[in-house]
Design a protein around this motif. Structure first.
Motif, PDB file in Angstrom:
ATOM      1  N   SER A 220       0.889  -1.129  -0.006  1.00 13.02           N
ATOM      2  CA  SER A 220      -0.076  -0.185   0.081  1.00 13.02           C
ATOM      3  C   SER A 220       0.848   1.323   0.063  1.00 13.02           C
ATOM      4  O   SER A 220       2.014   1.228   0.591  1.00 13.02           O
ATOM      5  N   ASP A 221       0.390   2.343  -0.604  1.00 13.33           N
ATOM      6  CA  ASP A 221       1.045   3.456  -0.388  1.00 13.33           C
ATOM      7  C   ASP A 221       1.394   4.158   0.844  1.00 13.33           C
ATOM      8  O   ASP A 221       2.587   4.477   1.087  1.00 13.33           O
ATOM      9  N   LYS A 222       0.633   3.836   1.842  1.00 16.88           N
ATOM     10  CA  LYS A 222       0.870   4.043   3.288  1.00 16.88           C
ATOM     11  C   LYS A 222       2.290   3.429   3.915  1.00 16.88           C
ATOM     12  O   LYS A 222       3.036   3.915   4.327  1.00 16.88           O
ATOM     13  N   LEU A 223       2.121   2.105   3.628  1.00 16.36           N
ATOM     14  CA  LEU A 223       3.399   1.387   4.089  1.00 16.36           C
ATOM     15  C   LEU A 223       4.657   1.793   3.171  1.00 16.36           C
ATOM     16  O   LEU A 223       5.688   1.874   3.621  1.00 16.36           O
ATOM     17  N   GLN A 225       5.266   4.754   1.886  1.00 22.90           N
ATOM     18  CA  GLN A 225       5.886   5.989   2.296  1.00 22.90           C
ATOM     19  C   GLN A 225       6.475   5.678   3.746  1.00 22.90           C
ATOM     20  O   GLN A 225       7.270   6.358   3.967  1.00 22.90           O
ATOM     21  N   LEU A 226       5.791   4.842   4.759  1.00 25.79           N
ATOM     22  CA  LEU A 226       6.619   4.500   6.126  1.00 25.79           C
ATOM     23  C   LEU A 226       7.937   4.131   5.697  1.00 25.79           C
ATOM     24  O   LEU A 226       8.744   4.305   6.403  1.00 25.79           O
ATOM     25  N   LYS A 229      10.434   6.859   3.768  1.00 23.76           N
ATOM     26  CA  LYS A 229      10.723   7.810   4.808  1.00 23.76           C
ATOM     27  C   LYS A 229      11.684   7.250   5.822  1.00 23.76           C
ATOM     28  O   LYS A 229      12.663   7.837   6.215  1.00 23.76           O
ATOM     29  N   ASP A 437       7.962   0.519  12.425  1.00 21.97           N
ATOM     30  CA  ASP A 437       6.142   0.915  12.530  1.00 21.97           C
ATOM     31  C   ASP A 437       6.018   1.121  13.832  1.00 21.97           C
ATOM     32  O   ASP A 437       5.467   0.405  14.736  1.00 21.97           O
ATOM     33  N   ASN A 441       0.818  -0.222  12.960  1.00 22.96           N
ATOM     34  CA  ASN A 441      -0.150  -0.204  11.858  1.00 22.96           C
ATOM     35  C   ASN A 441       0.011  -1.429  11.021  1.00 22.96           C
ATOM     36  O   ASN A 441      -0.957  -2.190  10.494  1.00 22.96           O
ATOM     37  N   TYR A 460       1.368  -7.914   5.039  1.00 21.15           N
ATOM     38  CA  TYR A 460       2.352  -7.058   4.831  1.00 21.15           C
ATOM     39  C   TYR A 460       3.910  -7.471   4.601  1.00 21.15           C
ATOM     40  O   TYR A 460       4.846  -6.860   4.339  1.00 21.15           O
TER      41      TYR A 460
END
Length: 674
Positions: A220-223, A225-226, A229, A437, A441, A460
């Motif tokens: 996912s985009d959220k993972l 980006q995490l 970053k 993380d 999440n 994930y």
């Protein structure tokens, strides 16, 4: 082998002493195809290069084992008997491809054999029999009914391989060789169509704790980006405090993350700590080499390290492991490199081309012959990848290892100078999720778990293959252009059909693999990107029909706005209706066969089907900002050709292309530096 023509003519019989590999002969219980002299095999697990005919689970009659061995022999020594593909004829088949397939075939035949034994219909017989009551001793005794019964209760991810191998028993040359030892008065009980129609057991649904169902899905985009970053901050913080020059020109948004990185913010003497840690590792290496036993010869230095930095050597090692995992993730994520290619990378693999671009020099394995030269392939090395390589080279040197993906242990005594295994890399980058993380999440705190990766939810968990899928999706969303994606992933899409409709989500003249966009969510996301670039009232477009298109678009939105409908809702409605264009690389084509003008005249479009597409001259075409990277590439490459004396004969034509590209980019709001 040299005896190919004698074998296919029936003059030569396959004997027990015939070689099947450098290490094995036909009669051997184990066929070993491993070859330490072939560096391209470095990434291949030895178990995938073996066929163990004596495995206890294979309770098959000797005749059946012999018949299967005949088919395997042709895979190893005479592959042109079973395939007419030029690559197979010229370079043969790879053992790591067919060895696992034969293991699955033997498992299936064993399952069939047991299935016949356990059938109530056959309880009167003390032997495994077919439905006609005939004892099964040979492949020729197996009927299509028995095969269907066994297939319906047998699940395998390699069911297509099983089918292909079963079909080969219909090959007349293979049948001829089988008959030299086991003459038969009956024909095989099935044909290729029968095998093709076998229905194997359906794949069981993915259990909550099973990660296999997610292995080919982008994260996912959220993972994403995490991970990007966190790993970037870890990597650049480390290099900065080590006073190692950075290739990355990071922006102000990440400056805060680097400065406040809790891991390194207290390590003001990181360079000094690393130097002392390196000396401790060197001391241990010297001790083990001289004493010929594992242990530590640096106890005094370890105690001094703890007193000086209030941190034990093992605690500092954990910090280094974290930055090593960050570097591994970044290299894999932003090159899209396969595992088989990643483990070939060695220190010193970064090169700068004459063009000024940086690349990673390595060895592409998939689809290439084993005897091909090594270190002749390139991957684009963006700045953060070069920084990742700097860190991995540093860590490899610590352990006297040549490989970038090196285990975190000294190469000494019985520890070989080898890279990490596939599972080790996957587990490592997955464990990095648990490290960064902090809000849990994507992972959970489980003190009972022995390994960090076990704390990450199954859906994930990462593999190099999954990161390739993620990169292709992110590159497409970044609109870098399909040709660049195809090159960057080493022609991931070259085998797919081209010029499909947009609803099939294989867009662009290079094609985008349907395996990446094979779910409704991804299809909707891609269509939404295209719709926005085409129809959003503020989106720039170019082409001979651009002004007319923009006017129609403006009139369309004015009508909706007058009705009080927000633009966002209009865009969503357009997405649901699909895309009446196909992406031909340089622009979107409306697909009209003829162009009709206001005065009634008709003109053929300047193309022939998908050939000779020129959207700068065709009123069926619309060029959007999504096509900017491709037009930039057209401009830059042809600009260089203008200065090439070998291209002087075509200077006029090349200048016309450069001018076209300039005009398109100008209409799309791009300023060019000449």
């Amino acid at each position: 082998m040299d005896s190919f023509h004698e074998i296919i003519s029936g003059k030569l019989k396959i004997e027990d002493n015939f070689p099947v590999s450098v290490k094995s002969k036909f009669a051997d219980t184990v066929w070993d195809f491993s070859n330490e002299n072939k560096p391209r095999n470095l990434s291949i697990n030895k178990s995938k290069q073996l066929i163990d005919w004596g495995t206890s689970g294979f309770i098959l009659p000797e005749t059946i084992m012999y018949e299967v061995k005949i088919v395997a022999f042709f895979h190893a020594q005479c592959p042109r008997v079973i395939s007419n593909r030029s690559r197979v004829i010229n370079h043969g088949l790879k053992p790591n491809t067919y060895c696992p397939a034969f293991k699955k075939l033997l498992q299936f035949l064993t399952h069939l054999y047991k299935n016949c034994e356990n059938n109530n219909f056959f309880k009167h017989s003390k032997f495994e029999t077919n439905e006609n009551g005939r004892r099964i001793q040979s492949i020729y005794d197996i009927t299509i009914h028995s095969l269907n019964e066994a297939a319906q209760s047998f699940y395998s991810e390699r069911q297509n391989d099983i089918k292909k191998l079963l079909m080969l028993f219909n090959n007349p040359i293979i049948q001829q060789q089988i008959a030299t030892r086991n003459p038969r008065d009956k024909r095989l009980g099935w044909n290729k169509n029968d095998i093709n129609n076998l229905c194997f057991k359906i794949q069981p649904s993915v259990e909550p704790g099973d990660s296999k169902g997610y292995s080919d899905k982008p994260i996912s985009d959220k993972l994403f980006q995490l991970l990007v970053k966190g790993s970037t901050a870890d990597l650049l913080s480390f290099l900065r405090r080590m006073k190692i020059p950075l290739s990355s020109n990071y922006n102000l948004s990440i400056e805060h993350d680097i400065e406040s990185n809790f891991i390194y913010s207290s390590l003001t003497n990181l360079g000094s700590m690393f130097k002392d840690y390196s000396e401790i590792k060197a001391k241990d290496f010297s001790y083990m080499s001289m004493s010929n036993k594992r242990g530590s010869g640096s106890q005094n230095q370890r105690e001094l390290f703890k007193r000086t930095y209030t941190l034990s050597v093992n605690e500092f090692k954990i910090i280094l492991q974290r930055v090593q995992l960050a570097a591994q993730y970044l290299l894999l994520q932003f090159t899209g490199i396969r595992y088989s290619e990643a483990v070939q990378l060695k220190r010193g693999c970064i090169e700068q081309l004459d063009s000024g671009d940086y690349v990673i020099r390595g060895t592409m394995v998939k689809g290439k012959p084993d005897d091909r030269l090594t270190n002749i392939d390139y991957w684009v090395a963006c700045p953060i990848v070069r920084d990742a390589v700097s860190v991995l080279e540093l860590m490899a040197r610590l352990n006297n290892n040549d490989y970038l993906f090196a285990p975190n242990r000294l190469v000494v005594l019985n520890i070989d100078n080898r890279p990490l295994s596939n599972n080790s890399i996957s587990n490592g980058i997955t464990s990095y999720i648990h490290i960064v993380d902090t809000d849990n999440n994507f992972s959970y705190k489980n003190n009972s778990a022995k390994k960090r990766y076990q704390n990450v939810y199954a859906k994930y968990q990462l593999t190099t293959h999954r990161l390739r899928h993620t990169l292709s999706l992110q590159l497409y969303k970044a609109a870098v252009g399909i040709p660049y994606i195809s090159f960057h992933l080493k022609h991931l899409y070259e085998s797919h059909n081209r010029f499909r409709t947009a609803s099939e989500v294989t867009l662009g003249y290079g094609g985008i693999s349907t395996e990446i966009f094979n779910d409704a969510v991804a299809i909707n996301r891609v269509n939404k990107d295209i719709i926005n670039s085409l129809y959003h009232p503020e989106a720039p477009v170019a082409g001979p029909n651009a002004e007319e298109f923009k006017q129609r678009r403006e009139d369309f939105f004015k009508g909706w706005q007058a009705a009080g409908v927000p633009i966002e809702e209009v865009m969503e409605d357009l997405v649901s209706k699909g895309i009446p264009f196909v992406d031909v690389g340089l622009g979107f084509c409306g697909g009209k066969r003829k162009i009709e003008y206001a005065d009634g005249t008709v003109e053929e479009p300047p193309c022939k089907g998908n050939l000779q597409c020129n959207p700068t001259k065709c009123k069926n075409a619309i060029i959007t900002k999504m096509h900017i990277p491709i037009w930039k590439d057209v401009y830059v490459k042809n600009k260089k050709k203008l200065n090439d004396p070998y291209m002087a004969y075509a200077k006029k034509e090349i200048q016309a292309i450069v001018t076209e590209a300039e005009n398109v980019l100008k209409n799309l709001g791009i300023k060019l530096i000449t």
